[in-house]
Design an enzyme around this catalytic site. Structure first.
Site, PDB file in Angstrom:
ATOM      1  N   GLU A 101       1.725 -12.209  -2.288  1.00  0.00           N
ATOM      2  CA  GLU A 101       0.446 -12.599  -1.688  1.00  0.00           C
ATOM      3  C   GLU A 101       0.195 -11.860  -0.372  1.00  0.00           C
ATOM      4  O   GLU A 101       1.097 -11.645   0.434  1.00  0.00           O
ATOM      5  CB  GLU A 101       0.456 -14.113  -1.430  1.00  0.00           C
ATOM      6  CG  GLU A 101      -0.779 -14.665  -0.769  1.00  0.00           C
ATOM      7  CD  GLU A 101      -1.988 -14.648  -1.677  1.00  0.00           C
ATOM      8  OE1 GLU A 101      -2.978 -13.995  -1.304  1.00  0.00           O
ATOM      9  OE2 GLU A 101      -1.955 -15.284  -2.749  1.00  0.00           O
ATOM     10  N   ASP A 106       1.228  -2.675   4.653  1.00  0.00           N
ATOM     11  CA  ASP A 106       1.520  -3.083   3.277  1.00  0.00           C
ATOM     12  C   ASP A 106       3.012  -3.358   3.175  1.00  0.00           C
ATOM     13  O   ASP A 106       3.830  -2.446   3.293  1.00  0.00           O
ATOM     14  CB  ASP A 106       1.102  -1.991   2.292  1.00  0.00           C
ATOM     15  CG  ASP A 106       1.074  -2.467   0.849  1.00  0.00           C
ATOM     16  OD1 ASP A 106       1.772  -3.450   0.539  1.00  0.00           O
ATOM     17  OD2 ASP A 106       0.358  -1.856   0.032  1.00  0.00           O
ATOM     18  N   ARG A 122       4.570  -4.757   0.512  1.00  0.00           N
ATOM     19  CA  ARG A 122       4.991  -4.971  -0.872  1.00  0.00           C
ATOM     20  C   ARG A 122       6.110  -4.034  -1.304  1.00  0.00           C
ATOM     21  O   ARG A 122       6.200  -2.896  -0.853  1.00  0.00           O
ATOM     22  CB  ARG A 122       3.798  -4.810  -1.816  1.00  0.00           C
ATOM     23  CG  ARG A 122       2.790  -5.928  -1.717  1.00  0.00           C
ATOM     24  CD  ARG A 122       1.566  -5.662  -2.550  1.00  0.00           C
ATOM     25  NE  ARG A 122       0.776  -4.547  -2.014  1.00  0.00           N
ATOM     26  CZ  ARG A 122      -0.378  -4.147  -2.533  1.00  0.00           C
ATOM     27  NH1 ARG A 122      -0.859  -4.771  -3.613  1.00  0.00           N
ATOM     28  NH2 ARG A 122      -1.046  -3.147  -1.987  1.00  0.00           N
TER      29      ARG A 122
END
EC number: 3.5.4.25
Length: 205
Positions: A92, A126, A128
């Protein structure tokens, strides 16, 4: 690798019946899902997408991003093609979590862009990671893909785990007056591959 397969069930959707495969990461405790449609066996490349969880866009119909539009379009394209997959990863807010995402939205409401908001909270633009996709794809028997994405990091993630990415399929949908600046920032700051025509598209209300 800490990813293990758990179970598979049917998932009826407006576009057809997908199979939903559950995976668990024993190191992080996160639960990831793969959606598949049709017969994925054989050497032909499989249409697919890596999709990071977005509660606000996927489930709450937020217009602040393009995530929900991308997920629905990807599922529709896969069903129309007759075979394909989506790896739905529990990352998320580009990896910062739901509450930090809301904090980032608050900063954006005050004028920061999506990258600046993350950085003001002490995060990278980011956060991720994609190492979990290797065992998920191996379980599904996928080795060649046509990847629906605008994000070069996802193309590289596929290649890094040995996937043959035969084509990148653009997924430019959902532009509206609430997310136009967000999409522009993703293109300018995060390297997402979006055509200029996309930014000139008519606004949605």
């Amino acid at each position: 690798m800490s990813i293990k397969y758990v179970a598979t069930s049917k998932l009826p959707t407006p576009w057809g019946v997908f199979a939903m495969h559950g995976f668990e990461d024993s190191e992080t405790g996160k639960e990831h899902v793969a959606l598949t449609f049709g017969d994925l066996s054989g050497d032909a490349p499989v249409l697919g997408r890596i999709h990071s969880e977005c509660l606000t866009g996927d489930a709450l119909f937020s217009l602040r991003c393009d995530c929900g539009f991308q997920l629905q379009t990807a599922m529709q394209r896969i069903a129309e093609t007759g075979r394909g997959f989506i790896l739905y990863l529990r990352q998320e807010g580009r990896g910062i979590g739901l509450l930090n995402k809301i904090r980032a939205y608050e900063l954006q409401d005050k004028g920061a862009n999506t990258v600046e908001a993350n950085e003001q909270l002490g995060f990278a633009a980011d956060m991720r990671k994609y190492d979990m996709i290797a065992p998920m794809l191996a379980h599904l028997g996928i080795s060649r893909v046509k990847l629906m994405t605008n994000n070069p990091r996802k193309v590289n993630a596929m290649k890094d785990v040995g996937m043959d990415v035969v084509e990148r399929v653009p997924l430019q949908v959902g532009k509206n007056r609430y997310n136009e600046a967000y999409l522009k920032t993703k293109s300018d700051k995060l390297g997402h591959m979006m055509s200029e025509e996309h930014f000139k598209a008519q606004h949605q209300d």
